[in-house]
Design an enzyme around this catalytic site. Structure first.
Site, PDB file in Angstrom:
ATOM      1  N   ASP A 288       8.928  -5.078  12.459  1.00 51.59           N
ATOM      2  CA  ASP A 288       9.849  -4.086  11.889  1.00 51.59           C
ATOM      3  C   ASP A 288      10.811  -3.558  12.948  1.00 51.59           C
ATOM      4  O   ASP A 288      11.990  -3.314  12.677  1.00 51.59           O
ATOM      5  CB  ASP A 288       9.082  -2.946  11.197  1.00 51.59           C
ATOM      6  CG  ASP A 288       7.943  -2.385  12.037  1.00 51.59           C
ATOM      7  OD1 ASP A 288       7.647  -2.924  13.130  1.00 51.59           O
ATOM      8  OD2 ASP A 288       7.328  -1.393  11.594  1.00 51.59           O
TER       9      ASP A 288
ATOM     10  N   ASP B 171       0.813  -1.231   0.000  1.00 52.45           N
ATOM     11  CA  ASP B 171       0.000   0.000   0.000  1.00 52.45           C
ATOM     12  C   ASP B 171       0.839   1.270   0.000  1.00 52.45           C
ATOM     13  O   ASP B 171       0.313   2.358   0.241  1.00 52.45           O
ATOM     14  CB  ASP B 171      -0.974  -0.013   1.194  1.00 52.45           C
ATOM     15  CG  ASP B 171      -0.285  -0.279   2.524  1.00 52.45           C
ATOM     16  OD1 ASP B 171       0.967  -0.305   2.556  1.00 52.45           O
ATOM     17  OD2 ASP B 171      -0.992  -0.458   3.535  1.00 52.45           O
TER      18      ASP B 171
ATOM     19  N   MET C  31       0.109   6.442   1.157  1.00 56.50           N
ATOM     20  CA  MET C  31      -0.404   5.110   1.488  1.00 56.50           C
ATOM     21  C   MET C  31      -1.854   4.997   1.028  1.00 56.50           C
ATOM     22  O   MET C  31      -2.629   5.942   1.225  1.00 56.50           O
ATOM     23  CB  MET C  31      -0.321   4.883   2.996  1.00 56.50           C
ATOM     24  CG  MET C  31      -0.494   3.427   3.364  1.00 56.50           C
ATOM     25  SD  MET C  31      -0.666   3.157   5.138  1.00 56.50           S
ATOM     26  CE  MET C  31      -2.398   3.470   5.313  1.00 56.50           C
TER      27      MET C  31
HETATM   28  N1  UDH Z   1      -0.711  -7.376   4.167  1.00 55.00           N
HETATM   29  C1  UDH Z   1      -1.534  -7.965   3.215  1.00 55.00           C
HETATM   30  N2  UDH Z   1      -2.701  -8.534   3.604  1.00 55.00           N
HETATM   31  C2  UDH Z   1      -3.096  -8.542   4.894  1.00 55.00           C
HETATM   32  C3  UDH Z   1      -2.274  -7.935   5.860  1.00 55.00           C
HETATM   33  C4  UDH Z   1      -1.098  -7.349   5.464  1.00 55.00           C
HETATM   34  O1  UDH Z   1      -1.221  -7.968   2.020  1.00 55.00           O
HETATM   35  O2  UDH Z   1      -4.182  -9.090   5.181  1.00 55.00           O
HETATM   36  C5  UDH Z   1       0.622  -6.855   3.760  1.00 55.00           C
HETATM   37  C6  UDH Z   1       0.539  -5.654   2.824  1.00 55.00           C
HETATM   38  O3  UDH Z   1       1.673  -5.617   1.995  1.00 55.00           O
HETATM   39  C7  UDH Z   1       0.552  -4.520   3.826  1.00 55.00           C
HETATM   40  C8  UDH Z   1       1.590  -5.026   4.816  1.00 55.00           C
HETATM   41  O4  UDH Z   1       1.352  -6.418   4.890  1.00 55.00           O
HETATM   42  O5  UDH Z   1       0.890  -3.308   3.224  1.00 55.00           O
HETATM   43  C9  UDH Z   1       1.522  -4.383   6.186  1.00 55.00           C
HETATM   44  O6  UDH Z   1       0.266  -4.623   6.811  1.00 55.00           O
HETATM   45  P1  UDH Z   1      -0.767  -3.503   7.223  1.00 55.00           P
HETATM   46  O7  UDH Z   1      -1.122  -2.706   5.997  1.00 55.00           O
HETATM   47  O8  UDH Z   1      -1.860  -4.153   7.979  1.00 55.00           O
HETATM   48  O9  UDH Z   1      -0.035  -2.556   8.195  1.00 55.00           O
HETATM   49  P2  UDH Z   1      -0.457  -1.108   8.436  1.00 55.00           P
HETATM   50  O10 UDH Z   1       0.357  -0.732   9.625  1.00 55.00           O
HETATM   51  O11 UDH Z   1      -2.041  -1.105   8.792  1.00 55.00           O
HETATM   52  O12 UDH Z   1      -0.334  -0.311   7.190  1.00 55.00           O
HETATM   53  C10 UDH Z   1      -2.513  -1.626   9.986  1.00 55.00           C
HETATM   54  C11 UDH Z   1      -4.026  -1.464  10.056  1.00 55.00           C
HETATM   55  C12 UDH Z   1      -4.403  -0.041  10.086  1.00 55.00           C
HETATM   56  C13 UDH Z   1      -5.873   0.169  10.234  1.00 55.00           C
HETATM   57  C14 UDH Z   1      -6.177   1.626  10.126  1.00 55.00           C
HETATM   58  C15 UDH Z   1      -7.636   1.933  10.095  1.00 55.00           C
HETATM   59  N3  UDH Z   1      -7.808   3.333   9.798  1.00 55.00           N
HETATM   60  C1  NGS Z   2       4.665   0.502  16.397  1.00 48.43           C
HETATM   61  C2  NGS Z   2       4.731  -0.946  16.018  1.00 48.43           C
HETATM   62  C3  NGS Z   2       5.349  -1.096  14.643  1.00 48.43           C
HETATM   63  C4  NGS Z   2       4.557  -0.257  13.647  1.00 48.43           C
HETATM   64  C5  NGS Z   2       4.499   1.182  14.115  1.00 48.43           C
HETATM   65  C6  NGS Z   2       3.661   2.071  13.217  1.00 48.43           C
HETATM   66  O1  NGS Z   2       4.039   0.632  17.633  1.00 48.43           O
HETATM   67  O2  NGS Z   2       5.349  -2.442  14.258  1.00 48.43           O
HETATM   68  O3  NGS Z   2       3.931   1.226  15.429  1.00 48.43           O
HETATM   69  O4  NGS Z   2       2.364   1.570  13.167  1.00 48.43           O
HETATM   70  N1  NGS Z   2       5.523  -1.659  17.038  1.00 48.43           N
HETATM   71  C7  NGS Z   2       4.977  -2.496  17.918  1.00 48.43           C
HETATM   72  O5  NGS Z   2       3.809  -2.802  17.917  1.00 48.43           O
HETATM   73  C8  NGS Z   2       5.905  -3.076  18.962  1.00 48.43           C
HETATM   74  S1  NGS Z   2       1.247   2.273  12.331  1.00 48.43           S
HETATM   75  O6  NGS Z   2       1.095   3.635  12.838  1.00 48.43           O
HETATM   76  O7  NGS Z   2       1.661   2.231  10.923  1.00 48.43           O
HETATM   77  O8  NGS Z   2       0.000   1.506  12.512  1.00 48.43           O
HETATM   78  O9  NGS Z   2       5.146  -0.292  12.359  1.00 48.43           O
END
Ligand code: UDH
Ligand code: NGS
Length: 287
Positions: free
Chosen positions: A203, A139, A229
């Protein structure tokens, strides 16, 4: 220095090494995710320039950078289309010799981002002699093509200024989103952890591994390192795992046992599209 002769019936073209700074970069880019795109449209846009499996190498020079782009994935097809539409032209302008590998987690068990990236490291080396690995969430699209998708003297964090974090790092040691490691850098940290099931912390574990092995990271500046994103809801079967933050206290002692040396998985299927290689794997996920 001439390195290769490409002979055709009519003439011989001598290719030299590509320059250190790719000459056709344009800097800031327009990126939006409102436009509806289909995979077929993106295939039509790009297929002339790509080889089967999402491979490209410059025709005008010999690239110094052979890069496997590894994307952990499950059920994010809409994001995949945007990513391919934007990234292929950028990577081409960067004069990389690259391949795009989507590592798709099979089944609906708990997601494991870092383990999928380990699988990508092992599997991509069966396709070519990759020396550099870029790990990218599906994303995230860079909005400046000077952010080079290659490896550097140090492990590199590329996603330094994301729109969702107001174009800043959320914290100084953040290593999420997009990163690159050479084969040697990756092996030095025993790869990534396999045991972070669900969301969060993997990470940070990777960052700690890098520091515990005496390395530091490099980053582009926050102008070049900007990203957009694709907005999305939390996925099913990737809930924040409360066990993950606690694991970070033990990285130094666990990293030698949990990594590329303990990786177990089964490849279920490999599909080659002109835009990417799609590798479906069973990572033995808990339900
Ligand atoms: N990913 C997938 N499928 C999934 C989960 C993760 O393809 O079901 C991959 C994808 O490349 C993604 C990456 O793993 O970009 C990271 O996962 P993520 O997008 O879940 O992580 P992020 O921190 O989002 O971006 C967490 C959920 C945020 C919810 C916010 C609601 N507003
Ligand atoms: C931290 C997470 C990381 C994550 C970051 C940003 O708290 O994996 O937030 O998250 N670490 C732990 O949970 C220990 S985000 O704002 O993208 O949802 O990448």
């Amino acid at each position: 220095i001439p390195t290769t002769d490409v002979s055709t019936a009519a003439s011989t073209v001598v290719l030299g090494a590509c320059p250190d700074t790719p000459p056709k970069l344009v800097g800031p880019l327009q990126v939006d995710f409102f436009t509806r795109r289909t995979l077929d449209e993106v295939r039509k846009e790009l297929k002339g320039s790509l080889q089967e499996g999402g491979r490209y190498k410059p025709t005008e020079c010999i690239s110094k950078h052979k890069v496997a782009i590894i994307i952990p994935f499950r059920n994010r097809y809409e994001h995949l289309v945007h990513w391919l539409h934007y990234l292929h032209p950028i990577l081409r302008r960067q004069q990389l010799d690259y391949g795009v590998y989507v590592i798709n987690q099979d089944g609906d068990g708990i997601f494991n981002r870092a383990k999928l990236m380990n699988v990508g490291f092992v599997e991509t080396q069966k396709y070519d002699s990759y020396e550099c690995f870029v790990f990218s969430d599906i994303d995230l699209v860079p909005i400046d093509d000077r952010n080079l998708y290659r490896c550097f003297d140090k492990p590199r964090h590329l996603a330094v200024a994301m729109d969702k974090f107001n174009f800043q790092l959320p914290y100084n040691t953040y290593f999420g989103g997009v990163s690159s490691l050479s084969k040697a850098q990756y092996m030095r940290i025993n790869g990534f952890p396999n045991t972070y099931w669900g969301w969060g912390g993997e990470d940070d574990d990777i960052y700690k591994r890098i520091v515990f092995r005496g390395m530091s990271i490099s980053r582009p500046d926050s102008v070049i390192g900007k990203y957009k994103m694709v907005k999305h809801k939390r996925d099913l079967h990737n809930e924040p795992n409360p066990k993950n933050p606690d694991k970070l206290g033990h990285t130094q002692s666990t990293m030698d046992q949990d990594g590329i040396n303990s990786l177990k998985y089964t490849v279920k299927k490999v599909e080659k599209d002109v835009l990417y290689t799609f590798i479906t794997v069973d990572v033995d996920a808990p339900k």
